[in-house]
Design an enzyme around this catalytic site. Sequence first.
Site, mmCIF file in Angstrom:
data_model
loop_
_atom_site.group_PDB
_atom_site.id
_atom_site.type_symbol
_atom_site.label_atom_id
_atom_site.label_comp_id
_atom_site.label_asym_id
_atom_site.label_seq_id
_atom_site.Cartn_x
_atom_site.Cartn_y
_atom_site.Cartn_z
ATOM 1 N N ASN A 1 0.828 -1.208 0.000
ATOM 2 C CA ASN A 1 0.000 0.000 0.000
ATOM 3 C C ASN A 1 0.858 1.253 0.000
ATOM 4 O O ASN A 1 0.975 1.928 -1.010
ATOM 5 C CB ASN A 1 -0.941 -0.011 1.217
ATOM 6 C CG ASN A 1 -2.066 0.980 1.079
ATOM 7 O OD1 ASN A 1 -1.898 2.069 0.544
ATOM 8 N ND2 ASN A 1 -3.244 0.611 1.562
ATOM 9 N N ASP A 2 1.486 1.536 1.116
ATOM 10 C CA ASP A 2 2.222 2.790 1.246
ATOM 11 C C ASP A 2 3.412 2.881 0.290
ATOM 12 O O ASP A 2 3.755 3.970 -0.173
ATOM 13 C CB ASP A 2 2.704 2.964 2.686
ATOM 14 C CG ASP A 2 1.542 2.902 3.669
ATOM 15 O OD1 ASP A 2 0.525 3.569 3.408
ATOM 16 O OD2 ASP A 2 1.649 2.176 4.672
ATOM 17 N N VAL A 3 4.049 1.745 -0.015
ATOM 18 C CA VAL A 3 5.249 1.776 -0.856
ATOM 19 C C VAL A 3 4.918 1.968 -2.328
ATOM 20 O O VAL A 3 5.824 2.105 -3.156
ATOM 21 C CB VAL A 3 6.089 0.494 -0.666
ATOM 22 C CG1 VAL A 3 6.574 0.385 0.764
ATOM 23 C CG2 VAL A 3 5.318 -0.744 -1.087
#
Length: 464
Positions: free
Chosen positions: A390-392
């Site tokens: 998600n964040d990456v």
Amino acid sequence: MNFATYSPSMYFMEATYLIASILFILSLKMMSHPDTARRGMFLAEGGMFAAVVGTLIGGHIISWTWIIAGLSLGSIIGAWMAVSVPMTAMPQRTALSHAFGALAAALVGIGEFLVNINELGPVKRGALGFEIILGALTTTGSLIAAGKLQGIVPGRPIQFKGQNIVNLATAAAMAGCFFYFWFNPEASAVFYSMLGIAFLFGVMLVIPIGSADMPVVMSLLNSYAGLAAAATGFVLGNNVLIIAGTLDGFSGFILSVLMCKAMNRSITNVLFGGFGSVIAEETHSAGGVMREISLDDAAMQLAFASRVIFVPGYGLATAQAQHAVRELADMLEERGVTVKYAIHPVAGRMPGHMNVLLAEANVPYSALYEMEQINPEFPSTDVAVVIGANDVVNPDARDNPKSLIAGMPILEVDRARSVIVLKRGQGRGFSGLENPLFFKSCTSMLYGDAKSSLTHLAQAVQHV
């Protein structure tokens, strides 16, 4: 030391320490690349075995009873953990290892204080103080980190007003006790106060750090544990502890710096910034609708693609889907599809988490590509498959200067011709940020357990 007074057993001990030190250095070198990392681990194990054997033969053993009991109990616990702890729990197992190692250093320091404090000069007293402080704070800090990773302790930052001031005051009190003990080694009350404050400081140091920063915290705790071991070596006059602890301490610190660079953060920002809580407060919506794709349509895209890149994240670990993705990749390669894996340095909950998982599934190291290598290839990629990441892969880090993760390097999957995201649901990532990638026209969402989805995808591809 006067080598003229050495006995044959002491010569043997020093020789094994030299061999162990060489093996530790070679193992660290080999672990810098996935191709040789496994061999590096074997060398490290051999080095530790040599150091233990050398100590048992060359040391002045008063009684074998507790040594044999400790070796037996430790071997049983280690074997049980190796067999029973799943790969998904490897970060918290690593945190527990840091805690146990640091606690051992602290206990050795307490023993030296009780038995030999009057025989220690200023240098060794200083090393003893560092050993106690680093060992104690790493013990409790690692336990809190393991609790956050396991879900026993809330993953969000635990903060209160004036927390940084309290932490600084605690650190100042700990330093004050250290210097008082240094000049007055017989002040046992001050010594134990320093120990207790260090245990407390470890808790206070980690609880305000959000789960999104756990990879950096793990590296820092590894560094602290290594430095505690090095300080123990100075106190005991043990060369292999000094060498191994220094290698561990400084390599862990360098890794922490690299991890911060990968997140576009500073270490001070990680330790005092409360990253997780700030992000969790951001509630703006990226806008748009997440477009769901059917299993058959996803299989069709993959089967007729020329180039596919898999992007693993922590969702791959929680679903234990590493073998399923390897099976799907093998099936695509049999159809002539070029398959690669994109590895972000902070994907997962510890450094190298994705590499370890994929290695367990025998994914060839040549198929793993770091962020700098793989990003230029996304524009020419037919399908990027994001598995629980998600964040990456959040493009806000690149495109939105007002985003709280602005500037953090990401895997630029949104530049691929098509993106398929495997997620359990429509929730946000570990950091709490909403991801605009999921709303882009090139992105399709395949909901469900990642392992089950990949298994059914492989079956569907086989019948295309």
